[in-house]
Design a protein around this motif. Structure first.
Motif, PDB file in Angstrom:
ATOM      1  N   ASP A  66      -4.989   4.208  -5.239  1.00 51.21           N
ATOM      2  CA  ASP A  66      -5.623   5.438  -5.914  1.00 51.21           C
ATOM      3  C   ASP A  66      -5.645   4.866  -7.900  1.00 51.21           C
ATOM      4  O   ASP A  66      -7.012   5.597  -7.655  1.00 51.21           O
ATOM      5  CB  ASP A  66      -5.342   6.771  -5.269  1.00 51.21           C
ATOM      6  N   GLY A  67      -4.913   4.073  -7.628  1.00 53.03           N
ATOM      7  CA  GLY A  67      -4.718   3.318  -9.165  1.00 53.03           C
ATOM      8  C   GLY A  67      -4.138   4.296 -10.347  1.00 53.03           C
ATOM      9  O   GLY A  67      -4.690   4.056 -11.386  1.00 53.03           O
ATOM     10  N   THR A  68      -3.148   5.034  -9.164  1.00 48.16           N
ATOM     11  CA  THR A  68      -1.822   5.547 -10.455  1.00 48.16           C
ATOM     12  C   THR A  68      -1.101   4.047 -10.741  1.00 48.16           C
ATOM     13  O   THR A  68      -0.451   4.041 -10.027  1.00 48.16           O
ATOM     14  CB  THR A  68      -1.509   6.902  -9.688  1.00 48.16           C
ATOM     15  N   PRO A  69      -0.630   4.829 -12.288  1.00 44.36           N
ATOM     16  CA  PRO A  69       0.462   3.426 -12.175  1.00 44.36           C
ATOM     17  C   PRO A  69       2.021   4.327 -11.477  1.00 44.36           C
ATOM     18  O   PRO A  69       2.264   5.223 -11.342  1.00 44.36           O
ATOM     19  CB  PRO A  69       0.573   3.640 -13.868  1.00 44.36           C
ATOM     20  N   ILE A  70       2.500   3.014 -10.897  1.00 42.14           N
ATOM     21  CA  ILE A  70       3.361   3.277 -10.943  1.00 42.14           C
ATOM     22  C   ILE A  70       4.627   1.934 -10.889  1.00 42.14           C
ATOM     23  O   ILE A  70       4.000   0.886 -11.619  1.00 42.14           O
ATOM     24  CB  ILE A  70       3.325   3.077  -9.507  1.00 42.14           C
TER      25      ILE A  70
ATOM     26  N   GLY B 246       0.910  -1.439   0.027  1.00 44.71           N
ATOM     27  CA  GLY B 246      -0.249   0.100  -0.057  1.00 44.71           C
ATOM     28  C   GLY B 246       0.978   1.005   0.100  1.00 44.71           C
ATOM     29  O   GLY B 246       0.124   2.303   0.321  1.00 44.71           O
ATOM     30  N   GLN B 247       2.072   1.069  -0.843  1.00 44.86           N
ATOM     31  CA  GLN B 247       3.324   2.019  -0.573  1.00 44.86           C
ATOM     32  C   GLN B 247       2.531   3.431   1.356  1.00 44.86           C
ATOM     33  O   GLN B 247       3.155   4.496   1.150  1.00 44.86           O
ATOM     34  CB  GLN B 247       2.973   3.179  -1.908  1.00 44.86           C
ATOM     35  N   GLY B 248       3.371   2.146   2.025  1.00 49.56           N
ATOM     36  CA  GLY B 248       3.207   2.716   2.780  1.00 49.56           C
ATOM     37  C   GLY B 248       2.291   2.158   4.528  1.00 49.56           C
ATOM     38  O   GLY B 248       1.691   2.963   5.247  1.00 49.56           O
TER      39      GLY B 248
ATOM     40  N   HIS C 126       5.338  -3.090 -12.831  1.00 47.53           N
ATOM     41  CA  HIS C 126       4.774  -2.091 -13.276  1.00 47.53           C
ATOM     42  C   HIS C 126       3.165  -2.787 -12.479  1.00 47.53           C
ATOM     43  O   HIS C 126       2.695  -3.457 -12.715  1.00 47.53           O
ATOM     44  CB  HIS C 126       4.580  -2.058 -14.268  1.00 47.53           C
ATOM     45  N   THR C 127       2.774  -1.414 -11.809  1.00 43.00           N
ATOM     46  CA  THR C 127       1.931  -1.836 -11.169  1.00 43.00           C
ATOM     47  C   THR C 127       0.650  -0.306 -10.894  1.00 43.00           C
ATOM     48  O   THR C 127       1.148   0.547 -10.892  1.00 43.00           O
ATOM     49  CB  THR C 127       1.473  -2.717  -9.613  1.00 43.00           C
ATOM     50  N   LYS C 128      -0.275  -0.714 -10.130  1.00 42.76           N
ATOM     51  CA  LYS C 128      -1.373   0.222  -9.545  1.00 42.76           C
ATOM     52  C   LYS C 128      -1.357   0.560  -7.901  1.00 42.76           C
ATOM     53  O   LYS C 128      -1.162   0.254  -7.679  1.00 42.76           O
ATOM     54  CB  LYS C 128      -2.417   0.595 -10.312  1.00 42.76           C
TER      55      LYS C 128
END
Length: 330
Positions: free
Chosen positions: A103-107, A58-60, A98-100
């Motif tokens: 928030d659905g933003t590609p990262i 969850g990126q933190g 590659h993932t999201k």
């Protein structure tokens, strides 16, 4: 609950640990923070004192939820197990995937474990977890772009500074563990292990038994497959990574169900759930110190924790193992 030493270290962990990947939401179709906090607290109330998380979950988000859940618990009564070496905010190392984000933003997520990156990651994790030390700090995945010695030297510095208690690895081979131990002593290796994914029994388990290293088994329920609730044709929610996970593809669900049908009567006889039977089998396996089991609400967390009360006789274990011989995933 049962408690076990982490390798030869001074850290004692619960045999069933709370796996906090799913509560981070990322790759699991989102999260509900209040329920996630409640799940961790419900597990703790039943003796699950060890929580495994990671910055990339969850990126933190997962680490923040863990920090919130334990803020009113005396720090020495819980063990925080977190990780480093996966960056979504820095394009260095090797591209993992590659993932999201939630928030659905590609990262893009990179495997990167250089010294300066580890130092920064540790500081960030301590802030999110709202603590001043981590009980077990684990490299998330091997980083082929950084010498293992450099990575372990950074971890050694963090131990000297009192920011972490013990060093562990995750997804490391025997050879990588041996190389890491030329720099510092490892307490554990966290790897994927389940009834239908037992490759580590060939080399990693014997090595860890001989050298007194703990194995933390993640995905013991094979991401829900062995819980008996997901049947052929199941539709996963949008954003749930399991739609592309090997165990759920190419007819594997159909291959597992005949086995589950054979052991469900054993669970019913003991008046426990299939999941509880599977978790107990896992922590009874030679070399397995901890089963990391995820939960997204208090009810799931309670059921997972109560798996500790299940008892399997030698004959029952032999029966399960015999049935497993016919299960081969592709």
């Amino acid at each position: 609950m049962e408690y076990r030493k982490l390798g030869e270290s001074d850290v004692t962990v619960s045999a069933i640990a709370f796996g906090a990947w799913a509560v981070g939401g990322w790759m699991w179709g989102g999260t509900e923070r209040k329920e996630a906090v409640g799940a961790i607290q419900a597990a703790y109330d039943l003796g699950v004192t060890s929580i495994d998380t990671a910055p990339v979950y969850g990126q933190g988000t997962s680490e923040e939820i863990v920090g919130e859940a334990i803020k009113d618990i005396p720090r020495d009564r819980v063990q925080i197990l977190t990780k480093y070496g996966m960056r979504w905010d820095l394009a260095k190392g090797t591209l993992a995937f590659h993932t999201k984000n939630n928030d659905g933003t590609p990262i893009d997520v990179y495997k990167y474990a250089a010294k300066e990156s580890i130092i920064k990651e540790c500081e960030d994790s301590l802030k999110r977890l709202e603590t001043d030390y981590i009980d077990l700090y684990q490299i998330h995945w091997p980083d082929v772009t950084t010498p293992i010695s450099e990575t372990m030297e950074a971890v050694s510095r963090l131990i000297e500074q009192g920011k972490i208690r013990q060093a562990g690895v995750s997804n490391y081979s025997v050879e990588q563990m041996k190389e890491a131990e030329q720099t510092l002593k490892l307490a554990s290796n966290q790897v994927s292990y389940s009834m239908v994914k037992r490759e580590i029994e060939a080399d990693l388990v014997p090595y860890c038994l001989e050298n007194r290293k703990s194995i933390l088994a993640y995905s013991p329920l094979e991401r829900g497959l062995l819980a008996g609730k997901i049947k052929p044709g199941h539709q996963f929610a949008e954003g749930d990574h399991r739609v592309n996970y090997k165990a759920y593809k190419d007819g594997n669900i159909d291959r597992v169900w005949p086995f589950l049908d054979k052991i469900i009567p054993l669970a019913e006889q003991k008046q426990v759930s299939l999941s509880q039977l599977v978790i107990r089998w896992t922590i009874d396996r030679p070399g397995i110190t901890v089963a990391l089991v995820g939960a997204r609400n208090a009810e799931q967390a309670v059921q997972n924790a109560k798996a500790i009360d299940v008892r399997l006789t030698a004959e029952e274990t032999a029966f399960i193992n015999e049935q497993l011989e016919a299960v081969v995933l592709v």
